[in-house]
Design a protein around this motif. Structure first.
Motif, PDB file in Angstrom:
ATOM      1  N   LEU A  53      -0.005   6.960   2.677  1.00 34.95           N
ATOM      2  CA  LEU A  53       1.440   6.775   2.884  1.00 34.95           C
ATOM      3  C   LEU A  53       2.097   8.085   3.290  1.00 34.95           C
ATOM      4  N   TYR A  54       1.540   9.204   2.752  1.00 31.81           N
ATOM      5  CA  TYR A  54       2.206  10.495   2.946  1.00 31.81           C
ATOM      6  C   TYR A  54       1.195  11.599   2.687  1.00 31.81           C
ATOM      7  N   GLU A  55       1.217  12.634   3.498  1.00 33.42           N
ATOM      8  CA  GLU A  55       0.417  13.822   3.188  1.00 33.42           C
ATOM      9  C   GLU A  55       1.350  15.002   3.019  1.00 33.42           C
ATOM     10  N   GLY A  56       1.350  15.580   1.816  1.00 32.04           N
ATOM     11  CA  GLY A  56       2.185  16.745   1.533  1.00 32.04           C
ATOM     12  C   GLY A  56       1.360  18.014   1.600  1.00 32.04           C
ATOM     13  N   LYS A  57       1.906  19.093   1.073  1.00 32.94           N
ATOM     14  CA  LYS A  57       1.247  20.394   1.153  1.00 32.94           C
ATOM     15  C   LYS A  57       0.066  20.486   0.190  1.00 32.94           C
ATOM     16  N   ALA A  58       0.177  19.806  -0.951  1.00 31.63           N
ATOM     17  CA  ALA A  58      -0.878  19.932  -1.971  1.00 31.63           C
ATOM     18  C   ALA A  58      -1.517  18.603  -2.351  1.00 31.63           C
ATOM     19  N   LYS A  59      -0.910  17.498  -1.935  1.00 33.81           N
ATOM     20  CA  LYS A  59      -1.451  16.184  -2.320  1.00 33.81           C
ATOM     21  C   LYS A  59      -1.316  15.182  -1.178  1.00 33.81           C
ATOM     22  N   GLN A  81       1.997   0.783  -8.096  1.00 32.20           N
ATOM     23  CA  GLN A  81       1.184   1.970  -8.389  1.00 32.20           C
ATOM     24  C   GLN A  81       0.765   2.694  -7.110  1.00 32.20           C
ATOM     25  N   LEU A  82       0.571   4.004  -7.225  1.00 29.61           N
ATOM     26  CA  LEU A  82       0.098   4.829  -6.115  1.00 29.61           C
ATOM     27  C   LEU A  82      -1.121   5.609  -6.575  1.00 29.61           C
ATOM     28  N   ARG A  83      -1.856   6.122  -5.611  1.00 25.49           N
ATOM     29  CA  ARG A  83      -2.979   7.007  -5.923  1.00 25.49           C
ATOM     30  C   ARG A  83      -2.667   8.375  -5.327  1.00 25.49           C
ATOM     31  N   SER A  85       5.619   9.830 -18.521  1.00 20.45           N
ATOM     32  CA  SER A  85       5.447  10.313 -17.149  1.00 20.45           C
ATOM     33  C   SER A  85       4.887   9.169 -16.315  1.00 20.45           C
ATOM     34  N   HIS A  86       4.703   9.459 -15.020  1.00 15.42           N
ATOM     35  CA  HIS A  86       4.167   8.429 -14.117  1.00 15.42           C
ATOM     36  C   HIS A  86       2.661   8.231 -14.266  1.00 15.42           C
ATOM     37  N   HIS A  87       1.980   9.091 -15.028  1.00  9.24           N
ATOM     38  CA  HIS A  87       0.514   9.044 -15.108  1.00  9.24           C
ATOM     39  C   HIS A  87       0.004   7.733 -15.703  1.00  9.24           C
ATOM     40  N   GLN A 112      10.714   5.939  -7.170  1.00  8.43           N
ATOM     41  CA  GLN A 112      11.687   6.296  -6.145  1.00  8.43           C
ATOM     42  C   GLN A 112      12.082   7.731  -6.493  1.00  8.43           C
ATOM     43  N   MET A 113      11.542   8.692  -5.748  1.00  6.88           N
ATOM     44  CA  MET A 113      11.744  10.083  -6.159  1.00  6.88           C
ATOM     45  C   MET A 113      13.185  10.543  -5.926  1.00  6.88           C
ATOM     46  N   ILE A 114      13.710  11.295  -6.859  1.00  9.33           N
ATOM     47  CA  ILE A 114      15.024  11.933  -6.707  1.00  9.33           C
ATOM     48  C   ILE A 114      14.766  13.241  -5.942  1.00  9.33           C
ATOM     49  N   PHE A 171      17.323  21.362  -3.601  1.00 16.07           N
ATOM     50  CA  PHE A 171      17.229  20.145  -2.796  1.00 16.07           C
ATOM     51  C   PHE A 171      15.862  20.110  -2.127  1.00 16.07           C
ATOM     52  N   LYS A 172      15.111  19.013  -2.355  1.00 15.84           N
ATOM     53  CA  LYS A 172      13.749  18.932  -1.836  1.00 15.84           C
ATOM     54  C   LYS A 172      13.789  18.556  -0.360  1.00 15.84           C
ATOM     55  N   ASP A 173      13.747  19.561   0.485  1.00 18.39           N
ATOM     56  CA  ASP A 173      13.805  19.333   1.926  1.00 18.39           C
ATOM     57  C   ASP A 173      13.172  20.531   2.630  1.00 18.39           C
ATOM     58  N   ILE A 176       9.667  20.848 -11.983  1.00 20.50           N
ATOM     59  CA  ILE A 176       9.210  19.457 -12.100  1.00 20.50           C
ATOM     60  C   ILE A 176      10.078  18.559 -11.215  1.00 20.50           C
ATOM     61  N   GLU A 177       9.590  17.330 -11.015  1.00 16.17           N
ATOM     62  CA  GLU A 177      10.317  16.361 -10.194  1.00 16.17           C
ATOM     63  C   GLU A 177      10.452  15.053 -10.955  1.00 16.17           C
ATOM     64  N   TRP A 178      11.572  14.387 -10.758  1.00 10.20           N
ATOM     65  CA  TRP A 178      11.874  13.134 -11.460  1.00 10.20           C
ATOM     66  C   TRP A 178      12.059  11.987 -10.465  1.00 10.20           C
ATOM     67  N   LEU A 206       9.185  11.216 -15.366  1.00  9.58           N
ATOM     68  CA  LEU A 206       8.635  12.458 -14.831  1.00  9.58           C
ATOM     69  C   LEU A 206       7.539  12.133 -13.817  1.00  9.58           C
ATOM     70  N   GLY A 207       7.651  12.693 -12.603  1.00  6.18           N
ATOM     71  CA  GLY A 207       6.660  12.414 -11.558  1.00  6.18           C
ATOM     72  C   GLY A 207       5.903  13.652 -11.130  1.00  6.18           C
ATOM     73  N   ASP A 208       5.305  13.563  -9.969  1.00  5.55           N
ATOM     74  CA  ASP A 208       4.600  14.656  -9.299  1.00  5.55           C
ATOM     75  C   ASP A 208       3.540  15.303 -10.194  1.00  5.55           C
ATOM     76  N   GLU A 209       3.554  16.622 -10.342  1.00  6.92           N
ATOM     77  CA  GLU A 209       2.512  17.290 -11.124  1.00  6.92           C
ATOM     78  C   GLU A 209       3.092  18.464 -11.900  1.00  6.92           C
TER      79      GLU A 209
HETATM   80  P1  ADP Z   1       5.236  18.242  -0.941  1.00  3.41           P
HETATM   81  O1  ADP Z   1       5.800  16.919  -0.508  1.00  3.41           O
HETATM   82  O2  ADP Z   1       6.301  19.126  -1.547  1.00  3.41           O
HETATM   83  O3  ADP Z   1       4.464  18.941   0.130  1.00  3.41           O
HETATM   84  P2  ADP Z   1       2.863  17.326  -2.405  1.00  3.41           P
HETATM   85  O4  ADP Z   1       1.858  17.774  -1.413  1.00  3.41           O
HETATM   86  O5  ADP Z   1       2.575  17.565  -3.834  1.00  3.41           O
HETATM   87  O6  ADP Z   1       4.299  17.971  -2.173  1.00  3.41           O
HETATM   88  O7  ADP Z   1       3.076  15.788  -2.121  1.00  3.41           O
HETATM   89  C1  ADP Z   1       3.239  14.833  -3.111  1.00  3.41           C
HETATM   90  C2  ADP Z   1       4.488  14.026  -2.804  1.00  3.41           C
HETATM   91  O8  ADP Z   1       4.495  12.849  -3.602  1.00  3.41           O
HETATM   92  C3  ADP Z   1       5.769  14.779  -3.140  1.00  3.41           C
HETATM   93  O9  ADP Z   1       6.675  14.639  -2.069  1.00  3.41           O
HETATM   94  C4  ADP Z   1       6.292  14.108  -4.404  1.00  3.41           C
HETATM   95  O10 ADP Z   1       7.708  14.119  -4.479  1.00  3.41           O
HETATM   96  C5  ADP Z   1       5.750  12.696  -4.235  1.00  3.41           C
HETATM   97  N1  ADP Z   1       5.495  11.996  -5.509  1.00  3.41           N
HETATM   98  C6  ADP Z   1       4.992  12.519  -6.638  1.00  3.41           C
HETATM   99  N2  ADP Z   1       4.864  11.585  -7.590  1.00  3.41           N
HETATM  100  C7  ADP Z   1       5.280  10.416  -7.047  1.00  3.41           C
HETATM  101  C8  ADP Z   1       5.391   9.061  -7.526  1.00  3.41           C
HETATM  102  N3  ADP Z   1       5.012   8.753  -8.763  1.00  3.41           N
HETATM  103  N4  ADP Z   1       5.894   8.117  -6.702  1.00  3.41           N
HETATM  104  C9  ADP Z   1       6.273   8.452  -5.425  1.00  3.41           C
HETATM  105  N5  ADP Z   1       6.177   9.685  -4.902  1.00  3.41           N
HETATM  106  C10 ADP Z   1       5.685  10.664  -5.688  1.00  3.41           C
END
Ligand code: ADP
Ligand code: TMP
Ligand code: ASP
Length: 244
Positions: A10-16, A26-28, A71-73, A88-90, A125-127, A181-183, A193-196
Protein backbone atom coordinates in the motif's frame (compact mmCIF):
# COMPACT_ATOMS: atom_id res chain seq x y z
CA UNK A 1 4.95 -18.30 1.09
CA UNK A 2 7.09 -15.34 0.22
CA UNK A 3 5.79 -12.50 2.37
CA UNK A 4 8.21 -10.01 0.82
CA UNK A 5 6.21 -9.95 -2.39
CA UNK A 6 5.03 -6.47 -3.20
CA UNK A 7 1.60 -7.30 -4.60
CA UNK A 8 -0.29 -6.06 -1.54
CA UNK A 9 2.01 -3.07 -1.01
CA UNK A 10 0.00 0.00 0.00
CA UNK A 11 2.87 2.34 0.87
CA UNK A 12 6.65 2.35 1.06
CA UNK A 13 8.14 4.76 3.57
CA UNK A 14 11.72 5.49 4.57
CA UNK A 15 12.00 2.68 7.13
CA UNK A 16 8.99 0.43 6.56
CA UNK A 17 6.69 -1.02 3.91
CA UNK A 18 2.97 -1.22 4.63
CA UNK A 19 1.01 -4.14 3.17
CA UNK A 20 -2.71 -4.97 3.08
CA UNK A 21 -3.76 -8.27 4.66
CA UNK A 22 -6.79 -10.50 4.13
CA UNK A 23 -8.41 -8.73 7.07
CA UNK A 24 -9.73 -5.27 6.20
CA UNK A 25 -8.91 -3.93 9.66
CA UNK A 26 -5.31 -5.16 9.77
CA UNK A 27 -2.04 -4.25 8.02
CA UNK A 28 1.36 -5.88 7.79
CA UNK A 29 4.39 -3.69 8.49
CA UNK A 30 7.71 -4.80 7.02
CA UNK A 31 10.71 -3.25 8.79
CA UNK A 32 13.44 -2.44 6.26
CA UNK A 33 17.21 -2.52 6.85
CA UNK A 34 17.34 1.09 5.57
CA UNK A 35 18.32 3.99 7.77
CA UNK A 36 17.69 7.60 6.74
CA UNK A 37 18.28 10.98 8.32
CA UNK A 38 17.57 14.64 7.59
CA UNK A 39 14.39 13.78 5.65
CA UNK A 40 16.17 11.04 3.69
CA UNK A 41 18.97 13.32 2.44
CA UNK A 42 21.32 10.87 4.16
CA UNK A 43 20.81 7.18 3.48
CA UNK A 44 22.35 4.02 4.87
CA UNK A 45 21.50 0.52 5.99
CA UNK A 46 22.79 -2.44 7.91
CA UNK A 47 21.85 -6.06 7.69
CA UNK A 48 19.53 -7.08 10.51
CA UNK A 49 18.38 -3.52 11.30
CA UNK A 50 14.78 -4.29 10.29
CA UNK A 51 14.73 -7.38 12.51
CA UNK A 52 16.20 -5.46 15.46
CA UNK A 53 13.70 -2.61 15.13
CA UNK A 54 10.80 -5.03 14.74
CA UNK A 55 11.91 -6.87 17.88
CA UNK A 56 12.38 -3.62 19.79
CA UNK A 57 9.03 -2.16 18.66
CA UNK A 58 7.35 -5.41 19.66
CA UNK A 59 9.08 -5.37 23.06
CA UNK A 60 7.90 -1.78 23.69
CA UNK A 61 4.34 -2.51 22.59
CA UNK A 62 4.07 -5.60 24.81
CA UNK A 63 5.58 -3.66 27.74
CA UNK A 64 3.04 -0.86 27.21
CA UNK A 65 0.17 -3.38 26.90
CA UNK A 66 1.27 -4.88 30.23
CA UNK A 67 0.86 -1.35 31.61
CA UNK A 68 -2.61 -0.89 30.11
CA UNK A 69 -1.52 1.30 27.19
CA UNK A 70 -3.06 0.04 23.96
CA UNK A 71 -1.10 0.06 20.70
CA UNK A 72 -1.78 -1.13 17.17
CA UNK A 73 0.41 -4.24 17.65
CA UNK A 74 -1.44 -7.50 17.00
CA UNK A 75 1.35 -10.05 16.46
CA UNK A 76 4.83 -10.52 15.06
CA UNK A 77 5.36 -12.35 11.79
CA UNK A 78 8.67 -13.87 10.68
CA UNK A 79 11.76 -11.89 11.58
CA UNK A 80 10.98 -8.46 10.19
CA UNK A 81 7.22 -8.05 10.11
CA UNK A 82 4.38 -7.13 12.41
CA UNK A 83 0.61 -7.40 12.04
CA UNK A 84 -1.07 -4.23 13.28
CA UNK A 85 -4.53 -2.73 13.56
CA UNK A 86 -5.18 -0.51 10.57
CA UNK A 87 -5.33 3.07 11.78
CA UNK A 88 -6.38 6.36 10.28
CA UNK A 89 -3.12 8.09 11.12
CA UNK A 90 -3.16 11.60 12.59
CA UNK A 91 -0.54 13.54 10.56
CA UNK A 92 1.40 14.66 13.63
CA UNK A 93 4.65 13.51 15.16
CA UNK A 94 4.43 13.82 18.94
CA UNK A 95 7.92 14.46 20.32
CA UNK A 96 8.70 14.22 24.05
CA UNK A 97 11.84 15.83 25.42
CA UNK A 98 13.24 14.90 28.84
CA UNK A 99 16.70 16.38 28.24
CA UNK A 100 18.08 19.21 26.08
CA UNK A 101 19.27 17.67 22.80
CA UNK A 102 18.87 17.60 19.04
CA UNK A 103 16.93 20.35 17.30
CA UNK A 104 15.93 22.00 20.62
CA UNK A 105 19.59 22.35 21.68
CA UNK A 106 20.51 23.58 18.19
CA UNK A 107 17.84 26.25 17.96
CA UNK A 108 18.61 27.55 21.48
CA UNK A 109 22.43 27.36 21.07
CA UNK A 110 22.67 25.09 24.14
CA UNK A 111 24.84 22.10 24.93
CA UNK A 112 23.11 18.73 24.88
CA UNK A 113 22.47 16.81 28.08
CA UNK A 114 20.85 19.26 30.52
CA UNK A 115 17.83 17.65 32.22
CA UNK A 116 14.69 19.69 31.56
CA UNK A 117 12.67 20.87 34.57
CA UNK A 118 9.76 18.76 33.29
CA UNK A 119 9.07 16.64 30.19
CA UNK A 120 7.57 18.58 27.27
CA UNK A 121 5.50 17.47 24.25
CA UNK A 122 5.96 19.13 20.85
CA UNK A 123 4.11 18.47 17.61
CA UNK A 124 5.49 18.34 14.08
CA UNK A 125 3.34 18.14 10.96
CA UNK A 126 4.08 14.84 9.20
CA UNK A 127 4.82 16.00 5.67
CA UNK A 128 8.12 15.13 3.97
CA UNK A 129 7.61 17.83 1.29
CA UNK A 130 7.45 20.48 4.05
CA UNK A 131 10.25 18.81 6.05
CA UNK A 132 7.94 18.03 9.02
CA UNK A 133 7.54 21.60 10.38
CA UNK A 134 6.95 22.35 14.07
CA UNK A 135 3.31 23.23 14.86
CA UNK A 136 2.08 25.01 17.97
CA UNK A 137 -1.12 23.67 19.57
CA UNK A 138 -3.02 26.69 18.24
CA UNK A 139 -1.66 26.15 14.73
CA UNK A 140 -3.00 22.58 14.90
CA UNK A 141 -6.43 23.92 15.91
CA UNK A 142 -6.57 26.77 13.40
CA UNK A 143 -5.54 24.44 10.57
CA UNK A 144 -8.29 22.00 11.62
CA UNK A 145 -5.80 19.12 11.92
CA UNK A 146 -7.29 18.00 15.25
CA UNK A 147 -9.70 19.25 17.89
CA UNK A 148 -8.43 20.69 21.18
CA UNK A 149 -9.73 17.73 23.20
CA UNK A 150 -7.85 15.25 21.00
CA UNK A 151 -4.63 17.29 21.15
CA UNK A 152 -4.95 17.26 24.94
CA UNK A 153 -5.68 13.51 25.00
CA UNK A 154 -2.60 12.85 22.81
CA UNK A 155 -0.45 14.93 25.17
CA UNK A 156 -1.68 13.13 28.28
CA UNK A 157 -1.22 9.66 26.74
CA UNK A 158 2.16 10.59 25.24
CA UNK A 159 3.42 11.75 28.64
CA UNK A 160 2.08 8.57 30.25
CA UNK A 161 4.07 6.53 27.70
CA UNK A 162 7.11 8.70 28.44
CA UNK A 163 6.96 7.94 32.12
CA UNK A 164 6.63 4.18 31.51
CA UNK A 165 9.45 4.13 28.93
CA UNK A 166 11.79 6.26 31.06
CA UNK A 167 11.46 3.75 33.84
CA UNK A 168 12.03 0.79 31.51
CA UNK A 169 15.12 2.42 29.95
CA UNK A 170 16.42 3.38 33.37
CA UNK A 171 16.30 -0.24 34.49
CA UNK A 172 18.51 -1.01 31.47
CA UNK A 173 21.02 1.70 32.46
CA UNK A 174 19.84 4.21 29.83
CA UNK A 175 18.43 7.74 29.93
CA UNK A 176 15.59 8.32 27.50
CA UNK A 177 16.58 11.77 26.21
CA UNK A 178 13.71 12.28 23.76
CA UNK A 179 11.51 10.32 21.35
CA UNK A 180 8.84 10.57 18.67
CA UNK A 181 5.58 8.63 18.44
CA UNK A 182 2.57 8.67 16.12
CA UNK A 183 -1.12 8.26 16.90
CA UNK A 184 -4.13 7.13 14.86
CA UNK A 185 -7.73 6.00 15.17
CA UNK A 186 -8.92 2.43 14.74
CA UNK A 187 -12.26 1.29 13.28
CA UNK A 188 -13.92 2.00 16.65
CA UNK A 189 -12.53 5.57 16.54
CA UNK A 190 -10.31 4.85 19.56
CA UNK A 191 -7.06 6.80 19.82
CA UNK A 192 -4.31 4.18 19.44
CA UNK A 193 -0.52 4.33 19.46
CA UNK A 194 0.76 3.43 15.98
CA UNK A 195 3.96 3.22 13.95
CA UNK A 196 7.05 2.15 15.93
CA UNK A 197 9.24 2.91 18.91
CA UNK A 198 12.90 2.11 18.20
CA UNK A 199 16.40 3.64 18.30
CA UNK A 200 15.43 5.31 14.99
CA UNK A 201 12.89 7.48 16.77
CA UNK A 202 14.43 7.88 20.25
CA UNK A 203 17.58 9.36 21.76
CA UNK A 204 19.01 6.84 24.21
CA UNK A 205 22.15 7.58 26.24
CA UNK A 206 24.03 5.36 28.65
CA UNK A 207 23.32 6.72 32.14
CA UNK A 208 26.95 6.53 33.28
CA UNK A 209 29.03 7.26 30.16
CA UNK A 210 26.43 9.34 28.22
CA UNK A 211 27.40 7.33 25.15
CA UNK A 212 24.73 7.46 22.42
CA UNK A 213 22.82 4.27 21.51
CA UNK A 214 20.46 5.60 18.83
CA UNK A 215 20.19 6.96 15.30
CA UNK A 216 22.41 9.94 16.18
CA UNK A 217 25.31 7.47 15.68
CA UNK A 218 24.26 7.34 12.03
CA UNK A 219 23.19 11.02 11.71
CA UNK A 220 26.54 12.20 13.11
CA UNK A 221 28.81 9.50 11.61
CA UNK A 222 29.84 8.19 15.05
CA UNK A 223 30.14 4.55 13.86
CA UNK A 224 28.95 1.47 15.74
CA UNK A 225 25.30 1.95 14.72
CA UNK A 226 24.53 -1.76 14.51
CA UNK A 227 26.30 -2.54 17.80
CA UNK A 228 24.36 0.26 19.55
CA UNK A 229 20.94 -0.96 18.36
CA UNK A 230 21.86 -4.54 19.32
CA UNK A 231 22.97 -3.43 22.79
CA UNK A 232 19.69 -1.56 23.36
CA UNK A 233 17.80 -4.74 22.50
CA UNK A 234 20.08 -6.94 24.60
CA UNK A 235 19.69 -4.80 27.73
CA UNK A 236 15.94 -4.18 27.37
CA UNK A 237 15.24 -7.86 26.66
CA UNK A 238 17.06 -8.79 29.80
CA UNK A 239 15.01 -6.27 31.85
CA UNK A 240 11.76 -7.60 30.36
CA UNK A 241 12.76 -11.22 31.04
CA UNK A 242 13.36 -10.34 34.68
CA UNK A 243 9.96 -8.62 34.87
CA UNK A 244 7.99 -11.69 33.73
P1 ADP B 1 7.69 7.44 6.78
O1 ADP B 1 6.32 7.44 6.17
O2 ADP B 1 7.88 8.60 7.73
O3 ADP B 1 8.79 7.35 5.77
P2 ADP B 1 7.88 4.63 7.60
O4 ADP B 1 8.87 4.21 6.58
O5 ADP B 1 8.07 4.13 8.98
O6 ADP B 1 7.77 6.21 7.75
O7 ADP B 1 6.48 4.19 7.03
C1 ADP B 1 5.46 3.66 7.80
C2 ADP B 1 4.19 4.45 7.54
O8 ADP B 1 3.07 3.73 8.06
C3 ADP B 1 4.18 5.81 8.24
O9 ADP B 1 3.74 6.79 7.33
C4 ADP B 1 3.21 5.64 9.40
O10 ADP B 1 2.52 6.85 9.71
C5 ADP B 1 2.26 4.59 8.84
N1 ADP B 1 1.64 3.74 9.87
C6 ADP B 1 2.21 3.26 10.99
N2 ADP B 1 1.35 2.50 11.68
C7 ADP B 1 0.20 2.47 10.98
C8 ADP B 1 -1.09 1.84 11.16
N3 ADP B 1 -1.31 1.07 12.23
N4 ADP B 1 -2.06 2.05 10.25
C9 ADP B 1 -1.81 2.84 9.16
N5 ADP B 1 -0.63 3.44 8.90
C10 ADP B 1 0.37 3.26 9.79
P1 TMP C 1 14.85 16.47 17.06
O1 TMP C 1 15.65 16.86 18.25
O2 TMP C 1 15.65 16.31 15.81
O3 TMP C 1 13.65 17.39 16.86
O4 TMP C 1 14.24 15.01 17.38
C1 TMP C 1 13.51 14.74 18.54
C2 TMP C 1 13.23 13.24 18.62
O5 TMP C 1 12.36 12.83 17.58
C3 TMP C 1 14.47 12.35 18.50
O6 TMP C 1 14.37 11.31 19.44
C4 TMP C 1 14.42 11.79 17.11
C5 TMP C 1 12.96 11.79 16.79
N1 TMP C 1 12.67 12.09 15.40
C6 TMP C 1 12.03 11.17 14.60
O7 TMP C 1 11.72 10.08 15.04
N2 TMP C 1 11.77 11.51 13.31
C7 TMP C 1 12.10 12.70 12.78
O8 TMP C 1 11.81 12.95 11.61
C8 TMP C 1 12.78 13.64 13.62
C9 TMP C 1 13.21 14.99 13.07
C10 TMP C 1 13.04 13.30 14.92
N1 ASP D 1 13.05 10.63 10.17
C1 ASP D 1 13.78 11.49 9.27
C2 ASP D 1 14.43 10.66 8.19
O1 ASP D 1 14.34 9.47 8.25
C3 ASP D 1 14.71 12.42 9.96
C4 ASP D 1 15.61 11.89 11.05
O2 ASP D 1 15.27 10.94 11.75
O3 ASP D 1 16.71 12.47 11.22
O4 ASP D 1 15.01 11.14 7.23
Amino acid sequence: MNYDQNQDLLYEGKAKKVFATKKADQLRLFFKDDLTAFNAQKKGSFQGKGALNRDLASLFFSFLAANKVKSHHVSDMGLTEMIVQKLQMIPLEAVVRNFMAGSFAKKMGRDEGEKLAFPIVEFYFKDDALNDPFLSDEQILVLGIEKAAVVEQIKVKTLQINSLLRDLFSQAGFDLIDFKIEWGRNAKAELILGDEISPDSCRIWDQKTHEKFDKDRFRRDLGGVEEAYAEVYRRLKSVRENQS
